[in-house]
Design an enzyme around this catalytic site. Sequence first.
Site, PDB file in Angstrom:
ATOM      1  N   HIS A 110     -12.309 -30.595   7.813  1.00 21.74           N
ATOM      2  CA  HIS A 110     -12.554 -29.527   8.783  1.00 21.74           C
ATOM      3  C   HIS A 110     -13.479 -29.967   9.922  1.00 21.74           C
ATOM      4  O   HIS A 110     -13.607 -29.264  10.924  1.00 21.74           O
ATOM      5  CB  HIS A 110     -13.090 -28.263   8.085  1.00 21.74           C
ATOM      6  CG  HIS A 110     -14.539 -28.309   7.700  1.00 21.74           C
ATOM      7  ND1 HIS A 110     -14.962 -28.558   6.417  1.00 21.74           N
ATOM      8  CD2 HIS A 110     -15.668 -28.112   8.419  1.00 21.74           C
ATOM      9  CE1 HIS A 110     -16.280 -28.511   6.362  1.00 21.74           C
ATOM     10  NE2 HIS A 110     -16.735 -28.240   7.575  1.00 21.74           N
ATOM     11  N   ASP A 140     -10.393 -31.143   1.522  1.00 23.85           N
ATOM     12  CA  ASP A 140     -11.198 -31.102   2.737  1.00 23.85           C
ATOM     13  C   ASP A 140     -11.895 -32.436   2.990  1.00 23.85           C
ATOM     14  O   ASP A 140     -13.088 -32.482   3.302  1.00 23.85           O
ATOM     15  CB  ASP A 140     -12.229 -29.970   2.668  1.00 23.85           C
ATOM     16  CG  ASP A 140     -12.840 -29.655   4.038  1.00 23.85           C
ATOM     17  OD1 ASP A 140     -12.253 -30.084   5.055  1.00 23.85           O
ATOM     18  OD2 ASP A 140     -13.905 -29.019   4.081  1.00 23.85           O
ATOM     19  N   GLY A 212     -23.274 -28.423  10.718  1.00 23.52           N
ATOM     20  CA  GLY A 212     -23.465 -29.776  11.213  1.00 23.52           C
ATOM     21  C   GLY A 212     -23.674 -30.778  10.102  1.00 23.52           C
ATOM     22  O   GLY A 212     -23.488 -31.981  10.279  1.00 23.52           O
ATOM     23  N   ASN A 213     -24.065 -30.289   8.905  1.00 26.52           N
ATOM     24  CA  ASN A 213     -24.207 -31.163   7.737  1.00 26.52           C
ATOM     25  C   ASN A 213     -22.867 -31.480   7.080  1.00 26.52           C
ATOM     26  O   ASN A 213     -22.783 -32.375   6.232  1.00 26.52           O
ATOM     27  CB  ASN A 213     -25.121 -30.531   6.682  1.00 26.52           C
ATOM     28  CG  ASN A 213     -26.588 -30.822   6.907  1.00 26.52           C
ATOM     29  OD1 ASN A 213     -27.382 -29.918   7.148  1.00 26.52           O
ATOM     30  ND2 ASN A 213     -26.960 -32.095   6.842  1.00 26.52           N
ATOM     31  N   SER A 214     -21.819 -30.742   7.440  1.00 27.42           N
ATOM     32  CA  SER A 214     -20.523 -30.942   6.798  1.00 27.42           C
ATOM     33  C   SER A 214     -20.065 -32.385   6.909  1.00 27.42           C
ATOM     34  O   SER A 214     -20.100 -32.979   7.993  1.00 27.42           O
ATOM     35  CB  SER A 214     -19.468 -30.036   7.445  1.00 27.42           C
ATOM     36  OG  SER A 214     -19.674 -28.693   7.117  1.00 27.42           O
ATOM     37  N   GLY A 270       6.461 -26.670  -9.055  1.00 25.86           N
ATOM     38  CA  GLY A 270       7.141 -25.524  -8.458  1.00 25.86           C
ATOM     39  C   GLY A 270       7.070 -24.282  -9.318  1.00 25.86           C
ATOM     40  O   GLY A 270       8.040 -23.524  -9.420  1.00 25.86           O
ATOM     41  N   VAL A 271       5.910 -24.067  -9.947  1.00 24.71           N
ATOM     42  CA  VAL A 271       5.725 -22.880 -10.786  1.00 24.71           C
ATOM     43  C   VAL A 271       4.483 -22.123 -10.340  1.00 24.71           C
ATOM     44  O   VAL A 271       3.539 -22.699  -9.787  1.00 24.71           O
ATOM     45  CB  VAL A 271       5.574 -23.250 -12.279  1.00 24.71           C
ATOM     46  CG1 VAL A 271       6.848 -23.873 -12.815  1.00 24.71           C
ATOM     47  CG2 VAL A 271       4.388 -24.187 -12.498  1.00 24.71           C
TER      48      VAL A 271
END
Length: 361
Positions: A110, A140, A212-214, A270-271
């Site tokens: 992100h 992420d 900003g720490n991300s 696909g369940v």
Amino acid sequence: MSALPSRRLFGQAALALLLAGCSAATTPYPASAQRGLLPDFADLAERVLPAVVNIAVTAEQRSVELPPELRGTPFERYFRDRQRGRRQEVTGAGSGFVIDPTGYIVTNNHVVGNASRVVVSLQDGTELPARVIGTDELTDLALLKVEPRGSMTAVPWGVSAQARVGSWVLAAGNPFGLGGSVTSGIISARGREIGAGPFDDFIQTDAAINPGNSGGPLFNAVGEVIGINTAIYSPSGASAGIGFATPSDLARPVIEQLRREGRVERGWLGVAVQDLVSEDQRQGRRGVLVAGIERNSPAGRAGLRQGDIVIAINGDRVDTSRALVRTVAAVPPGQTVRLTVVRDGREREVPVQVGRRPGQG
């Protein structure tokens, strides 16, 4: 009503008792021993900060949202005509850390998003353009590459499974765009699920993490990265002492696959699955209920049915839907797994050739 008697306890007698208890508890420990209980992070910070980077991104926003006050007024059409075909540049900032001296850098997906330009700033002020090697939306995570003039300072991965609640940690990054900063705290909890996705397994910490720490690292006491700072819980938008980091044991294989292949491929059945209700558990039932099956999916082709209860994969028990999703996701597409299911009260084996999760090529 019950609180009133408790308040009366805080009189002179109670205060004397509290002071006496405090004195009795602290007398055996000299001041030097008390100081020794608190770590000094100066040496650790000096060692790891050169590997922590600031990340600035620029992205093009194709459309500008109509201000609410113009909606339904004669100015709405004028605004739309003016904005048609125009692009707006938006900027953002985050953090990252170097994992290889040749210039490989880990951050959050992100942070880089759909950036048209990414610039990495080192602690000495050097700015380097960065290339996005690959991203993984479900965890992420993102991997960047810069071309340094020489060898870069890198930090090693640690084993997050060895991290204990109460252990000291150091968070580093670029809070509010201020540049290299460190904060300290402890691990508050492990295995947190915050609704971010099927791979939620966050380390919770009270080390201050702010916007900003991300993408910045969470270090253990010996300078190993045991987490990537990803999210905070905050009513105000600033640190409230509840931050979340993606554990290194989850991040490391994702980053390694991004480095090799530029993308992450995950297995898929696909369940739609769900945990058994508490009544089933009280009756001794264990497993994961198949609530639905997608048409032409690997599970459908293998003969899995709605209402089946999956109790094991390749002989290993599964008790939660989250564990089933993670186990299947780790299987390379094309490989066959053996599901043990309960159907009509009887156990049976269902071989399923795992497919590729949609949207991954």
